[in-house]
Design a protein around this motif. Structure first.
Motif, PDB file in Angstrom:
ATOM      1  N   ASN A  82      16.028   7.170   5.727  1.00  0.00           N
ATOM      2  CA  ASN A  82      14.721   7.808   5.552  1.00  0.00           C
ATOM      3  C   ASN A  82      14.005   7.177   4.360  1.00  0.00           C
ATOM      4  O   ASN A  82      14.613   6.431   3.587  1.00  0.00           O
ATOM      5  CB  ASN A  82      14.873   9.329   5.357  1.00  0.00           C
ATOM      6  N   GLY A  83      12.728   7.484   4.235  1.00  0.00           N
ATOM      7  CA  GLY A  83      11.925   6.887   3.171  1.00  0.00           C
ATOM      8  C   GLY A  83      12.333   7.369   1.791  1.00  0.00           C
ATOM      9  O   GLY A  83      12.295   6.601   0.824  1.00  0.00           O
ATOM     10  N   HIS A  84      12.725   8.631   1.716  1.00  0.00           N
ATOM     11  CA  HIS A  84      13.076   9.173   0.397  1.00  0.00           C
ATOM     12  C   HIS A  84      14.287   8.487  -0.205  1.00  0.00           C
ATOM     13  O   HIS A  84      14.282   8.108  -1.376  1.00  0.00           O
ATOM     14  CB  HIS A  84      13.314  10.687   0.480  1.00  0.00           C
ATOM     15  N   THR A 106       0.532  13.403  -4.093  1.00  0.00           N
ATOM     16  CA  THR A 106       1.435  12.784  -3.130  1.00  0.00           C
ATOM     17  C   THR A 106       2.384  13.824  -2.576  1.00  0.00           C
ATOM     18  O   THR A 106       2.362  14.997  -2.967  1.00  0.00           O
ATOM     19  CB  THR A 106       2.224  11.636  -3.804  1.00  0.00           C
ATOM     20  N   PHE A 107       3.239  13.381  -1.681  1.00  0.00           N
ATOM     21  CA  PHE A 107       4.297  14.218  -1.117  1.00  0.00           C
ATOM     22  C   PHE A 107       5.396  14.386  -2.175  1.00  0.00           C
ATOM     23  O   PHE A 107       5.582  13.506  -3.024  1.00  0.00           O
ATOM     24  CB  PHE A 107       4.838  13.516   0.136  1.00  0.00           C
ATOM     25  N   SER A 109       8.405  13.875  -2.285  1.00  0.00           N
ATOM     26  CA  SER A 109       9.392  12.806  -2.342  1.00  0.00           C
ATOM     27  C   SER A 109       9.168  11.835  -3.508  1.00  0.00           C
ATOM     28  O   SER A 109      10.121  11.421  -4.173  1.00  0.00           O
ATOM     29  CB  SER A 109       9.359  12.032  -1.022  1.00  0.00           C
ATOM     30  N   THR A 110       7.912  11.467  -3.756  1.00  0.00           N
ATOM     31  CA  THR A 110       7.616  10.453  -4.774  1.00  0.00           C
ATOM     32  C   THR A 110       8.131  10.888  -6.150  1.00  0.00           C
ATOM     33  O   THR A 110       8.832  10.137  -6.834  1.00  0.00           O
ATOM     34  CB  THR A 110       6.094  10.205  -4.860  1.00  0.00           C
ATOM     35  N   ASP A 178       4.887   3.269  -3.297  1.00  0.00           N
ATOM     36  CA  ASP A 178       5.223   4.207  -2.238  1.00  0.00           C
ATOM     37  C   ASP A 178       4.221   3.923  -1.126  1.00  0.00           C
ATOM     38  O   ASP A 178       3.062   4.329  -1.175  1.00  0.00           O
ATOM     39  CB  ASP A 178       5.110   5.656  -2.734  1.00  0.00           C
ATOM     40  N   ALA A 180       4.549   4.743   2.062  1.00  0.00           N
ATOM     41  CA  ALA A 180       4.904   5.593   3.214  1.00  0.00           C
ATOM     42  C   ALA A 180       3.746   5.748   4.199  1.00  0.00           C
ATOM     43  O   ALA A 180       3.964   5.937   5.384  1.00  0.00           O
ATOM     44  CB  ALA A 180       5.370   6.961   2.737  1.00  0.00           C
ATOM     45  N   HIS A 181       2.498   5.665   3.694  1.00  0.00           N
ATOM     46  CA  HIS A 181       1.335   5.871   4.565  1.00  0.00           C
ATOM     47  C   HIS A 181       0.688   4.560   5.011  1.00  0.00           C
ATOM     48  O   HIS A 181      -0.313   4.577   5.712  1.00  0.00           O
ATOM     49  CB  HIS A 181       0.254   6.683   3.840  1.00  0.00           C
ATOM     50  N   SER A 202       8.152   4.792   4.968  1.00  0.00           N
ATOM     51  CA  SER A 202       8.839   5.875   5.670  1.00  0.00           C
ATOM     52  C   SER A 202       8.553   5.744   7.154  1.00  0.00           C
ATOM     53  O   SER A 202       7.416   5.502   7.553  1.00  0.00           O
ATOM     54  CB  SER A 202       8.328   7.229   5.182  1.00  0.00           C
ATOM     55  N   HIS A 204       9.385   8.281   9.197  1.00  0.00           N
ATOM     56  CA  HIS A 204       9.570   9.668   9.637  1.00  0.00           C
ATOM     57  C   HIS A 204       8.717   9.932  10.879  1.00  0.00           C
ATOM     58  O   HIS A 204       7.677   9.278  11.082  1.00  0.00           O
ATOM     59  CB  HIS A 204       9.171  10.623   8.501  1.00  0.00           C
ATOM     60  N   LYS A 207       4.945   9.866  10.755  1.00  0.00           N
ATOM     61  CA  LYS A 207       4.230   8.719  10.219  1.00  0.00           C
ATOM     62  C   LYS A 207       3.662   7.834  11.345  1.00  0.00           C
ATOM     63  O   LYS A 207       4.050   7.956  12.503  1.00  0.00           O
ATOM     64  CB  LYS A 207       5.164   7.893   9.309  1.00  0.00           C
ATOM     65  N   GLY A 214      13.666   7.528   9.192  1.00  0.00           N
ATOM     66  CA  GLY A 214      13.944   6.155   8.813  1.00  0.00           C
ATOM     67  C   GLY A 214      13.068   5.723   7.663  1.00  0.00           C
ATOM     68  O   GLY A 214      12.103   6.414   7.302  1.00  0.00           O
TER      69      GLY A 214
HETATM   70  C1  LIG Z   1       6.872  10.812   4.104  1.00  0.00           C
HETATM   71  C2  LIG Z   1       6.726  10.403   2.681  1.00  0.00           C
HETATM   72  C3  LIG Z   1       7.844  10.035   1.893  1.00  0.00           C
HETATM   73  C4  LIG Z   1       9.262  10.246   2.307  1.00  0.00           C
HETATM   74  O1  LIG Z   1       9.637   9.738   3.493  1.00  0.00           O
HETATM   75  P1  LIG Z   1      10.794  10.391   4.385  1.00  0.00           P
HETATM   76  O2  LIG Z   1      11.036   9.342   5.400  1.00  0.00           O
HETATM   77  O3  LIG Z   1      10.259  11.660   4.957  1.00  0.00           O
HETATM   78  O4  LIG Z   1      11.977  10.631   3.518  1.00  0.00           O
HETATM   79  C5  LIG Z   1       7.595   9.536   0.628  1.00  0.00           C
HETATM   80  N1  LIG Z   1       6.354   9.443   0.135  1.00  0.00           N
HETATM   81  C6  LIG Z   1       5.276   9.815   0.838  1.00  0.00           C
HETATM   82  C7  LIG Z   1       3.925   9.664   0.223  1.00  0.00           C
HETATM   83  C8  LIG Z   1       5.423  10.339   2.121  1.00  0.00           C
HETATM   84  O5  LIG Z   1       4.352  10.754   2.812  1.00  0.00           O
END
Ligand SMILES: *Cc1c(COP(=O)(O)O)cnc(C)c1O
Length: 395
Positions: A82-84, A106-107, A109-110, A178, A180-181, A202, A204, A207, A214
């Motif tokens: 996963n992205g995290h 942000t989400f 996770s960051t 990051d 992810a987007h 990410s 996910h 996404k 992933g």
């Molecule tokens: C989705 C997301 C993550 C984490 O990704 P995961 O795959 O859900 O663990 C990290 N940072 C941002 C900005 C996200 O949107």
């Protein structure tokens, strides 16, 4: 609670929506995961029933890694569960220590990744226009303890990569994006994955490109870093008798990689459909007072956008508040989301440590922002249904 009953009355809510006035359109959720045709996935995973190789960097993992390195134009792409875990592992693999300048818009996770890697997040404010890290603000936050900058390409809005790069060079800091987007985006023809020391994606389900769960770290030629990331995601195991690091388990399975391979084939088409729907949003809502798009309005800029989100900011001139709009939309079966509210520095888990008042722009933006439904394929009818609901909410 029975097996089929979702918590929080969600099932009842959804049922009510399905039976409501307009069955053709609702419910419309903020996103809908892209799936390949079922037969395509079945064909993709069929060889696994021969080989019995389900995880630990098999054939599908290799194919996906290779395909992503080609698409994203990077030397190394290290896949994760996963992205995290990819984000946290990157910070650990760089063997950093001290403060990391980042943003709270942000989400979770960051910020969590920084803290879980044993580092100290230092919150930098964001730019009002696009919600990305403000390099001028970042400059004022650099201390002797600063080791890295972790900006976010929020909503797929690409950060000021030049400004951030210059600041990092001046103070000898690592830059981890990051991203992810921002999957698949390009800036002036250059893949977004090529900026900074590492870009973390990410995959996910929610996404733009997904492998169910992933993620990946993209690097440009740092062999040592790639090796450390590979060790970290697999318990630090070098071979049967040698364990070199205190790693964890964050490997991408063959079934997830297979889903990634299938979805990748449809990625360009998905992006096209998303941009198409986004253009319709702009067409319908661009001139509405008190409504501002945070997602790029057109493709005239240097950025090839991926249509990740339709983010708007609702201010006083709109007539009702963001929260009132959010509520009004949900009554019509349109489930928008307040991404990203609250800011991470306002979370209860950081009370007394971080303070949302230190980033007034991010805080203000988080109180205005709303992400409207956007997915592929989303029809003009569906977009119009949402736009009508937005306009009717003002009355
Ligand atoms: C989705 C997301 C993550 C984490 O990704 P995961 O795959 O859900 O663990 C990290 N940072 C941002 C900005 C996200 O949107």
């Amino acid at each position: 609670m029975s097996k089929t009953e979702a918590p929080f009355g969600l099932r009842q809510r959804l049922e009510a929506m399905f039976c409501s006035n307009d069955q053709r359109h609702t419910p419309l959720t903020v996103t809908r995961s892209s799936l390949p045709p079922l037969a395509e996935y079945v064909a993709e995973i069929a060889p696994l029933w021969e080989s019995h190789w389900l995880t630990n960097m098999g054939q599908k993992h290799e194919e996906l890694r290779q395909a992503l390195e080609d698409l994203l134009e990077v030397d190394d792409c290290v896949l994760f569960a996963n992205g995290h875990s990819a984000l946290q592992a990157t910070l650990e693999a760089m063997e950093l220590c001290g403060e990391v300048i980042t943003t709270p818009f942000t989400f979770s996770s960051t910020t969590h990744a920084i803290v879980r890697a044993g580092l100290t997040p230092v919150m930098c404010d964001v730019r009002w226009e696009d919600g990305t890290l403000d390099p001028e603000c970042a400059e004022t936050l650099v201390t002797d303890c600063t080791c890295a900058i972790l900006p976010v390409h929020v909503y797929g809005n690409v950060c000021d990569v030049e400004g951030i790069g210059a600041l990092a060079k001046l103070h000898n800091l690592k830059v981890i994006y990051d991203a992810a987007h921002a999957f698949g985006e390009r800036v002036g023809g250059v893949s977004v994955a090529r900026f900074g020391d590492a870009s973390v994606f990410s995959f996910h389900a929610t996404k733009v490109f997904n492998s169910v769960e992933g993620g990946a770290v993209c690097l440009r030629g740092s062999d040592g870093l790639r090796r450390r990331l590979e060790l970290l995601r697999n318990f630090g195991i070098v071979d049967e008798e040698h364990v070199e690091g205190v790693g964890f388990n964050a490997k991408m399975s063959e079934l997830h990689a297979s889903m990634g391979l299938c979805n990748l084939r449809h990625h360009q088409e998905n992006v096209k459909q998303r941009l198409h729907a986004l253009a319709r949003y702009h067409e319908r809502l661009a001139d509405v007072r008190g409504l501002r798009f945070l997602s790029p309005v057109d493709t005239q800029t240097a950025v090839e956008y991926n249509g990740a989100y339709c983010a708007v900011a609702i201010s006083d001139g709109f007539g009702v508040t963001r929260d009132e709009l959010h509520e009004s939309l949900s009554k019509r079966g349109v489930f928008a989301r307040k991404y990203f509210y609250p800011c991470t520095n306002a979370y209860a888990c950081y009370a007394g440590v971080l303070d949302p008042n230190e980033t007034p722009v991010a805080r203000h933006l988080s109180e205005q922002v709303l992400c409207l439904p956007l997915f592929a394929p989303m029809s003009y009818d569906q977009v119009d249904f949402v736009c009508d609901a937005v306009l009717q909410a003002r009355a």
